[in-house]
Design an enzyme around this catalytic site. Structure first.
Site, PDB file in Angstrom:
ATOM      1  N   GLY A 160       0.693  -1.138  -0.094  1.00  0.00           N
ATOM      2  CA  GLY A 160      -0.102   0.089  -0.007  1.00  0.00           C
ATOM      3  C   GLY A 160       0.752   1.353  -0.075  1.00  0.00           C
ATOM      4  CB  SER A 161       0.131   4.549   1.387  1.00  0.00           C
ATOM      5  OG  SER A 161      -1.096   4.617   0.772  1.00  0.00           O
TER       6      SER A 161
END
Length: 489
Positions: A219-220
């Site tokens: 993810g981020s």
């Protein structure tokens, strides 16, 4: 002697010669392989008759040791701190063999290593019972305990890795849920079998070392890699404005890519620093398409993606992945750590560690040194080794400032430590509609003189609403506690 008898005699002679040649060949060339076979009980019993060497922490606390017992095996392998170190030590089982460090360092621990040959000769001459050597780890007990407490007190399924940024030494490695390796080392075959069956049937896989052996979408936190590629390209600076609308029109797709909150980032044109601060999906999807998949893949590989991360310690660590042959639509999702991007907590700790170390990625390692049975004279000590230059010193400095901004002003505020500047990045990775996202956090401290890098992933958090899953809320406090334990603050 008639002809038929001569032929039979010659045939028997040839068979005897062939048998002798085969026996000699097996003894000369197959001995090591045959001795290493798990079903060779004679060799195992010989191993059990020797005192197996200990596995020690950095402060010489034993986490695996052998004690004398009054049965045919003579020594019992014990794990004083059980589950907290089980993913590292593994177990030493008569019926199921060895795992983790018990397997990787078996030659030293059992005393069979060629480097202990002189020691074995001395024991033979003096009549001393042969013993195995010792394995000293790089693990900091305080950091390991902080990571364990952070995960288990909340009932999280997940993992934590902490690394010394300057040397690559692993200071903490925790995976939960874990298991007690002591029953697997029992001299009761029934107890071993029942324990192994229970581990195999447990859907939570407590014997899986999630810190190094399980890849998940980052993810981020992967946006650090994308930001690094952008800065390294020369096309972007930390104050360069980038598009950050509420939705990004993904090329070759009718499905837009949204920001997590459904809103534009700032005024819709944040700087690269602001985009990282608020973890702007649309801005980083744009950057991915601007840079291209080759640039992102090359940057990921310079951080360690695509290569075995623990080449020194033979722990069967999984290789993190950035996918090949991406079209523009899939590239947009890959740039924010989704699609088929997959990383271990160790890998994401390596990303932070490389940034913290002026852009230089060090080889991570767990074993500090191995020594003989006297536990004093090192046979071999691991020396810090540079793996790659992940980014330039200038890019590393820029990324550090951007990560500090994330902690001081953005999504990573729960990682703040009084009096110490922390650099970090949060991540919330989508997995599937039937399960909550994965919560990530990666960081290092102190930001001005980096010492330790940490990565945390929360795979599952009981009694937590799906909308409450986030790296800043769940993972950042654990990373903070581990950094504080290492720094002594």
């Amino acid at each position: 002697m008639n002809s038929p008898i001569r032929r039979i005699s010659a045939g028997c002679l040839l068979l005897c010669v062939a048998l002798l040649i085969n026996a000699t060949y097996v003894q000369a060339f197959w001995a090591d392989d045959l001795n290493a076979r798990s079903e060779n009980r004679r060799v195992l019993l010989d191993e059990y008759s020797r005192e197996r060497g200990p596995i020690l922490l950095a402060d010489d606390t034993p986490v695996a040791q052998s004690t004398p017992v009054d049965d045919e095996y003579q020594f019992l392998r014990q794990y004083p701190q059980g589950p907290i170190y089980a993913p590292l030590t593994g177990y030493y089982s008569y019926n199921y063999g060895r795992t983790a460090l018990e397997r990787a360092q078996n030659d030293i621990l059992s005393g069979d290593d060629d480097r202990l040959f002189v020691r074995r000769l001395i024991d033979l001459v003096t009549g001393e019972e042969p013993r195995g050597g010792a394995v000293r780890l790089t693990i900091d007990p305080a950091a390991q305990q902080a990571a364990w407490d952070g995960l288990t007190d909340a009932g999280f399924k997940g993992a934590v890795v902490a690394i010394d940024v300057q040397t690559g030494a692993i200071l903490a490695m925790v995976s939960t849920p874990s298991y007690d390796p002591n029953p697997m080392a029992s001299h009761s075959i029934e107890e071993q079998t029942a324990t192994r069956d229970a581990l195999a049937a447990d859907p939570d896989k407590p014997d899986l070392n999630r810190a190094i052996a399980q890849r998940l979408p980052p993810g981020s936190v992967f946006k650090l890699v994308t930001a690094a590629a952008a800065l390294e390209s020369g096309q972007f600076e930390p104050d360069t404005e980038v598009p950050g609308p509420a939705d990004y029109d993904v090329p070759q797709s009718s499905r837009p890519l949204p920001n997590q909150n459904g809103q534009a980032c700032g005024d819709g044109t944040p700087t690269l620093t602001e985009a990282l601060r608020v973890s702007c999906n649309t801005a980083f999807a744009f950057l991915g398409n601007e840079l291209g998949d080759d640039a992102l893949r090359e940057q990921a590989e310079r951080f360690g993606f695509g290569t075995q991360p623990l080449t020194n310690d033979d722990m069967n660590a999984a290789t993190s992945v950035f996918p090949a042959e991406l079209d523009d639509a899939l590239l947009a999702y890959s740039a924010i750590g989704q699609f088929e991007v997959a990383a271990t907590p160790l890998q994401m700790a390596m990303v932070s560690a490389a940034i913290a170390n002026d852009g230089v990625l060090m080889e991570p390692y767990i074993v500090r040194e191995v020594s003989g049975p006297d536990l004093v004279s090192p046979i071999e000590r691991t020396e810090p080794e540079e793996r790659t230059r992940a980014v330039s010193p200038e890019t590393a400095e820029q990324l550090t400032e951007m990560m500090v901004d994330v902690v001081e002003n953005g999504t990573g505020e729960n990682a703040q430590i009084d009096g110490i500047q922390v650099a970090g990045k949060t991540g919330t990775a989508q997995s599937s509609e039937d399960r909550p996202p994965y919560a990530w956090f990666t960081s290092f401290a102190p930001a001005d003189e980096p010492s330790v890098a940490v990565a945390v992933v929360i795979e599952d958090a009981p009694d937590t609403a799906r909308d409450d899953i986030g790296g800043g809320r769940l993972a950042a406090p654990i990373a903070r506690d581990v950094m504080q334990a290492v720094l002594g603050s």
